[in-house]
Every structure is written in structure tokens, then in C-alpha cells.
Design an enzyme around this catalytic site. Structure first.
Site, mmCIF file in Angstrom:
data_model
loop_
_atom_site.group_PDB
_atom_site.id
_atom_site.type_symbol
_atom_site.label_atom_id
_atom_site.label_comp_id
_atom_site.label_asym_id
_atom_site.label_seq_id
_atom_site.Cartn_x
_atom_site.Cartn_y
_atom_site.Cartn_z
ATOM 1 N N TYR A 95 0.845 -1.236 -0.108
ATOM 2 C CA TYR A 95 0.024 0.029 -0.020
ATOM 3 C C TYR A 95 0.799 1.335 -0.094
ATOM 4 O O TYR A 95 0.578 1.986 -0.600
ATOM 5 C CB TYR A 95 -0.933 -0.096 1.060
ATOM 6 C CG TYR A 95 -2.258 -0.993 0.639
ATOM 7 C CD1 TYR A 95 -3.367 -0.297 0.212
ATOM 8 C CD2 TYR A 95 -2.383 -2.248 0.749
ATOM 9 C CE1 TYR A 95 -4.681 -0.780 -0.190
ATOM 10 C CE2 TYR A 95 -3.370 -2.857 0.584
ATOM 11 C CZ TYR A 95 -4.421 -2.439 -0.057
ATOM 12 O OH TYR A 95 -5.794 -2.982 -0.521
ATOM 13 N N GLU A 138 -9.389 -6.784 3.760
ATOM 14 C CA GLU A 138 -8.601 -7.783 3.224
ATOM 15 C C GLU A 138 -7.973 -8.894 4.401
ATOM 16 O O GLU A 138 -7.981 -9.896 4.062
ATOM 17 C CB GLU A 138 -7.234 -7.076 2.333
ATOM 18 C CG GLU A 138 -7.866 -6.788 1.023
ATOM 19 C CD GLU A 138 -7.126 -5.881 0.399
ATOM 20 O OE1 GLU A 138 -5.996 -5.483 0.512
ATOM 21 O OE2 GLU A 138 -7.560 -4.851 -0.421
HETATM 22 C C1 HEM Z 1 -6.494 2.536 -2.074
HETATM 23 C C2 HEM Z 1 -5.696 1.651 -2.652
HETATM 24 C C3 HEM Z 1 -6.386 0.945 -3.694
HETATM 25 C C4 HEM Z 1 -7.494 1.116 -4.708
HETATM 26 C C5 HEM Z 1 -8.444 2.197 -4.770
HETATM 27 C C6 HEM Z 1 -7.500 -0.141 -5.712
HETATM 28 C C7 HEM Z 1 -8.532 -0.296 -6.527
HETATM 29 C C8 HEM Z 1 -8.398 -1.310 -7.489
HETATM 30 C C9 HEM Z 1 -9.609 -1.421 -8.300
HETATM 31 C C10 HEM Z 1 -10.665 -0.659 -8.560
HETATM 32 C C11 HEM Z 1 -9.241 -2.288 -8.814
HETATM 33 C C12 HEM Z 1 -10.202 -3.427 -10.242
HETATM 34 C C13 HEM Z 1 -11.165 -4.090 -9.754
HETATM 35 C C14 HEM Z 1 -11.649 -4.955 -10.520
HETATM 36 O O1 HEM Z 1 -11.331 -5.117 -11.799
HETATM 37 O O2 HEM Z 1 -12.786 -5.750 -10.096
HETATM 38 C C15 HEM Z 1 -7.823 -3.207 -8.622
HETATM 39 C C16 HEM Z 1 -7.253 -4.278 -9.113
HETATM 40 C C17 HEM Z 1 -6.110 -4.615 -8.497
HETATM 41 N N1 HEM Z 1 -5.327 -4.033 -7.599
HETATM 42 FE FE1 HEM Z 1 -5.711 -2.390 -6.415
HETATM 43 N N2 HEM Z 1 -6.148 -0.786 -5.551
HETATM 44 C C18 HEM Z 1 -5.626 -0.286 -4.425
HETATM 45 C C19 HEM Z 1 -4.391 -0.692 -3.797
HETATM 46 C C20 HEM Z 1 -3.695 -1.774 -4.678
HETATM 47 C C21 HEM Z 1 -2.585 -2.094 -3.982
HETATM 48 C C22 HEM Z 1 -1.641 -1.581 -2.771
HETATM 49 C C23 HEM Z 1 -1.950 -3.029 -5.131
HETATM 50 C C24 HEM Z 1 -0.618 -3.722 -5.062
HETATM 51 C C25 HEM Z 1 0.440 -3.106 -5.372
HETATM 52 C C26 HEM Z 1 -2.946 -3.349 -5.804
HETATM 53 C C27 HEM Z 1 -3.117 -4.276 -6.801
HETATM 54 C C28 HEM Z 1 -3.883 -4.665 -7.546
HETATM 55 C C29 HEM Z 1 -4.206 -5.669 -8.688
HETATM 56 C C30 HEM Z 1 -2.828 -6.562 -9.025
HETATM 57 C C31 HEM Z 1 -5.370 -5.679 -9.359
HETATM 58 C C32 HEM Z 1 -5.747 -6.585 -10.384
HETATM 59 C C33 HEM Z 1 -5.247 -6.124 -11.680
HETATM 60 C C34 HEM Z 1 -5.464 -6.758 -13.006
HETATM 61 O O3 HEM Z 1 -6.175 -7.730 -12.999
HETATM 62 O O4 HEM Z 1 -4.569 -6.457 -13.853
HETATM 63 N N3 HEM Z 1 -3.888 -2.470 -5.597
HETATM 64 N N4 HEM Z 1 -7.574 -2.344 -7.548
#
Ligand code: HEM
Ligand SMILES: Cc1cc2nc3c(=O)[nH]c(=O)nc-3n(C[C@H](O)[C@H](O)[C@H](O)COP(=O)(O)OP(=O)(O)OC[C@H]3O[C@@H](n4cnc5c(N)ncnc54)[C@H](O)[C@@H]3O)c2cc1C
Length: 393
Positions: A95, A138
Site C-alpha cells: 500500500y 482484506e
Molecule cells: C487505496 C488503494 C487501492 C485502490 C483504490 C485499488 C483499486 C483497485 C480497483 C478498482 C481494481 C479493479 C477491480 C476489478 O477489476 O474488479 C484493482 C485491482 C487490482 N489491484 Fe488495486 N487498489 C488499491 C491498492 C492496491 C495495491 C496496494 C496493490 C498492489 C501493489 C494493488 C494491486 C491490484 C491488482 C494486481 C489488481 C488486479 C489488476 C489486474 O487484473 O490486472 N491495488 N484495484
């Protein structure tokens, strides 16, 4: 809780996010993926190249900024994000990396005149608030999955017990844990995280469980994607006896208990979660209409599997639609693209039903529109994406 001044500043940036959110998140990913190689394996590079993931994140950030005063109105978005994160094993240490890159991207894209120290400070506090919500939720899911019978936390080694060719493009993989212990029973509709090493490089992907889990093994069914890294690796190289790591099943596109008629609609490999849902629904005695669309009969996976169930369960009606006739396979019930009239004929007469659908994005947009036009209440029609969430409007 953010103070009133920070909330006001975040809300004031909503118009900027509406017009420039995607540019901001695209810049953010460029920064993060080039400077922090340790988070690269978590992200599917194809979703960066297509812009789908920056769009999904931009939408998430925008929804958050819009609802900063009433976070409870974010509704399903938080559940969707945390399930995706959990299935890919996003951890608290990731994060701060996202937070610092996001703030730098805001400053670099909006410019210092707009992104004043007050704006950056307000967004820093807002990011931390959202990160705390996500990390807390989580951690709750990680613990729940570790403590449930057959559950675990993090990566667990599984051995390929069987592989079955289901169509010219789809192969099923059956995995049993190397430690021979039980496995967590997933809910119908959930997906696993798969971790593979290809030429020394780590990749992670999600795959839906294509069968109800029996507590001993899991089945996933993978379509070979032209040029796709992981699907081609699994098809070409994973043989019975080989091992790979799986993360515990997660996902909120799950079959809710209900006694309304159930309609499952899929296109192509989108069939996978509907197979587990089908068996769960049949076990509870529900009326099910199973509708599947494929390009042609050779590409139609699981036809015999579904037909066999239809022969045993009179409450299951199944309908197949092929875009084209390949001249060799068993005929479909309709040819061409699924039309509203055709769908109307295949739905139960009673439109107070639960519909679940999945397939290519264009297919889902059409199905969503048709279901609404045919009188199925919108809140009873549910779907998921085999990639970052997007708009179907
Ligand atoms: C407040 C912080 C964060 C928000 C608002 C956020 C938001 C999101 C959203 C909206 C999605 C897409 C969900 C979907 O497709 O159903 C997602 C997917 C993802 N997030 Fe986050 N995220 C956050 C933090 C993080 C962090 C810290 C990481 C790791 C470095 C991360 C890694 C990922 C990955 C790997 C995916 C899937 C990507 C893919 O399918 O290619 N996220 N996140
Ligand atoms: C919740 C969920 C459930 C899923 N369930 C299933 C399932 O049951 N079965 C299934 O088969 N799939 C499923 N998927 C999709 C799966 O996770 C993978 O996305 C899919 O297998 C493709 O991965 P890949 O590594 O083979 O292809 P990728 O390497 O991700 O490539 C995908 C496509 O993008 C193209 N591409 C890659 N990199 C670039 C680039 N830099 N520039 C331009 N184009 C590029 C490739 O040529 C290919 O056509 C699911 C996804 C999710 C999110």
C-alpha cells in the site's frame, strides 16, 4: 476520519478526475511498474497495455472522491476490489508503494499550480483512509480463509492431478494439494489465484472454479489466448504431476440463495463459473435455464456435461446459440448472435428471476440490455468480468 477541509479539497478535485483520471492512473502505473519491480508480477501487463486496469483504478478513485462524505454508498465496489486483491495476494506492504506513486502522479499530471501542498496533503490523508479500509477488510478475508476447514494463507503448492481437453481451445486442469490435506470449499462462482514461473519470471492470474469444490481438489478450465503468457504456458507445458502455487478462492460473483428461477447465460469461456453455479442450483432443486453462446460447435466446451445433467434433471432447460455452423458438430438451438427475441423465448415466462451472466465485454453489454428490455429487474441481473471491471453502458 478525514477532517472537513480535506474532504472539501478531495471533492473539489472530482471534476479533474472526471476529465483526467485515466491519464493520471496511466502515469501512476508507469511510475510504479518501472520503479518498483517487486509489484510487477502482481499486475497483468496485458491489462496495462489495453488500458483496462488504469481505467478500473481511475473509476475506483473517482467513486471514492465522489462519495467521500458517505463511504457506505460505495456499495459493491469495495467488495469487488478486496476480493480481487485477496485472490492475487495484495499485502499491507504494497500500500505505501501505491500511495507514494499516486501522490507523485497527481503532482506530475496536474502540475504544482493545481496540486498544491494542501491538495497533496488532503489526497495523502484520503488515500490512507481508503487504504486502511481495504487493508482491514482484506486481512479479515485472509484470516477467514486461513481458519476455515481446508483453508490456507498465501501460496500453497498443488499438483496437477488430471487435464481434460474440453473444446478445441479450452482445457480443464484438476489440482490436488501436494500436502494431501483437504481444500477450502469455495462458493459457486469464485475464482483462484494462480502463481506460475515462466522463464524465471513470476506471473499471477485468476481462474474461476469450473466445478463445485469437493473439499479434495479444484478444477479450473482455461482458454488458450492467442499471444497470452499464462494460458499458453498452462496448455503447452503443465503436465500431470507438475506443481504450481494456488492462492485460496475468493470472489463476490457468487450464487445467492433464492428460490426464484435461475438463468445462467455465458459466452465462450465465460461458461466456467456458471458450471459450478449450475450444480449448486440443481442440488437445491431450483428451476434453471442454462443459455450458452459459442462461436461454433467445435469451440463449445462442456456440452456433454450440461446435456447429461439436463437428461437427469427435468428442472434444467438448456439452450445453445452458435454464431456459425461448423458443419460437423451437433446443431445449436439457434444460429447467429443472441438476439433479444431469442433470449426472450429462452427465459422463463415469469421474469421475477435471478440472472447471472459472463462472457466477452460486448456480449455482456448486449445481454444486460436485453435482460432489462425483457423485464428482468436490474438488481436481479449480475455479472463479472474476466479482467478489470468496466462499464457495460
Ligand atoms: C487505496 C488503494 C487501492 C485502490 C483504490 C485499488 C483499486 C483497485 C480497483 C478498482 C481494481 C479493479 C477491480 C476489478 O477489476 O474488479 C484493482 C485491482 C487490482 N489491484 Fe488495486 N487498489 C488499491 C491498492 C492496491 C495495491 C496496494 C496493490 C498492489 C501493489 C494493488 C494491486 C491490484 C491488482 C494486481 C489488481 C488486479 C489488476 C489486474 O487484473 O490486472 N491495488 N484495484
Ligand atoms: C475473476 C476472473 C476469472 C477468470 N476466469 C477465467 C477462466 O475461468 N478461464 C479462462 O480461460 N480465463 C479466465 N480469466 C482470465 C485469465 O485470468 C487470464 O486473463 C487469461 O487466461 C489470459 O491470460 P494470459 O496470461 O494467457 O494472457 P495475457 O498475457 O494476459 O494476454 C492477454 C491478451 O493480451 C495480449 N497482450 C499481452 N500483452 C500485451 C501487450 N503488452 N500489448 C498488447 N497486447 C498484449 C495477448 O496477446 C493476449 O491476446 C479470469 C479472469 C478473472 C479476472
Amino acid at each position: 476520519m478525514l477532517n472537513a477541509q480535506d474532504r472539501a479539497i478531495v471533492k473539489a478535485t472530482v471534476p479533474l478526475l472526471e476529465s483526467g483520471g485515466e491519464a493520471l492512473t496511466t502515469h501512476f502505473y508507469k511510475l510504479m511498474l518501472s520503479e518498483y519491480p517487486e509489484v510487477r508480477p502482481l499486475f497483468n501487463q496485458a491489462n496495462q497495455a489495453s488500458g483496462d486496469q488504469p481505467r478500473a483504478l481511475a473509476n475506483g478513485v473517482l467513486m471514492y472522491a465522489r462519495h467521500i462524505d458517505q463511504l457506505e454508498q460505495l456499495g459493491g465496489l469495495v467488495g469487488q476490489i478486496i476480493n480481487k486483491h485477496v485472490a492475487l495476494q495484495i499485502l499491507p506492504e504494497h500500500y505505501p508503494i501505491v500511495g507514494s506513486c499516486l501522490l507523485r502522479a497527481i503532482e506530475e499530471v496536474l502540475g504544482k499550480a493545481t496540486a498544491t501542498p494542501e491538495v497533496i496533503a488532503a489526497w495523502g490523508a484520503a488515500y490512507q483512509q481508503l487504504a486502511d479500509i481495504l487493508m482491514g477488510a482484506e486481512e479479515g478475508l485472509y484470516q477467514q480463509k486461513a481458519q476455515a476447514p481446508g483453508g490456507w494463507r498465501g501460496a500453497r503448492a498443488f499438483r496437477l492431478a488430471a487435464r481434460v481437453q474440453e473444446s478445441s481451445e479450452i482445457v480443464s486442469f484438476h489440482f490436488a494439494p501436494v500436502d494431501a490435506g483437504p481444500v477450502l470449499k469455495a462458493e459457486p462462482g469464485q475464482y483462484l489465484g494462480v502463481q506460475v514461473l515462466i522463464e524465471g519470471e513470476e506471473h499471477r492470474r485468476n481462474y474461476s472454479l469450473s466445478a463445485l469444490s469437493d473439499g479434495a481438489e479444484y478444477r479450473i478450465s482455461v482458454k488458450r489466448e492467442a499471444g497470452g503468457k499464462v494460458s499458453n504456458f498452462l496448455h503447452a507445458h503443465l503436465q500431470v504431476g507438475d506443481t504450481l502455487n494456488l492462492f485460496p478462492p475468493a470472489g463476490d460473483f457468487t450464487l445467492a440463495s433464492s428460490d426464484k428461477p435461475l438463468v445462467l447465460i455465458s459466452g465462450g469461456v465465460g461458461i466456467t463459473p456458471t458450471l459450478a453455479m449450475l450444480d449448486a442450483a440443481l442440488a437445491s432443486g431450483r428451476l434453471v435455464h442454462f443459455i450458452h453462446c459459442a462461436r461454433n460447435g467445435a469451440l463449445h466446451a462442456f456440452r456433454d456435461w450440461v446435456d447429461e445433467r439436463a437428461a437427469r434433471h427435468p428442472q434444467l432447460k438448456r439452450f445453445y446459440c452458435y454464431a456459425e455452423d461448423d458443419g460437423v458438430s451437433s446443431p445449436a438451438d439457434a444460429l447467429g448472435l443472441l438476439s433479444k427475441d431469442q433470449l426472450g423465448q429462452w427465459l422463463p415466462v415469469e421474469r421475477d428471476l435471478d440472472a447471472y451472466f459472463l462472457g466477452p465485454k460486448g456480449f455482456m453489454a448486449v445481454v444486460k440490455r436485453h435482460l432489462k428490455g425483457l423485464g428482468v429487474p436490474e438488481q436481479q441481473s449480475r455479472y463479472e468480468f474476466f479482467g478489470p471491471a468496466a462499464s457495460l453502458e
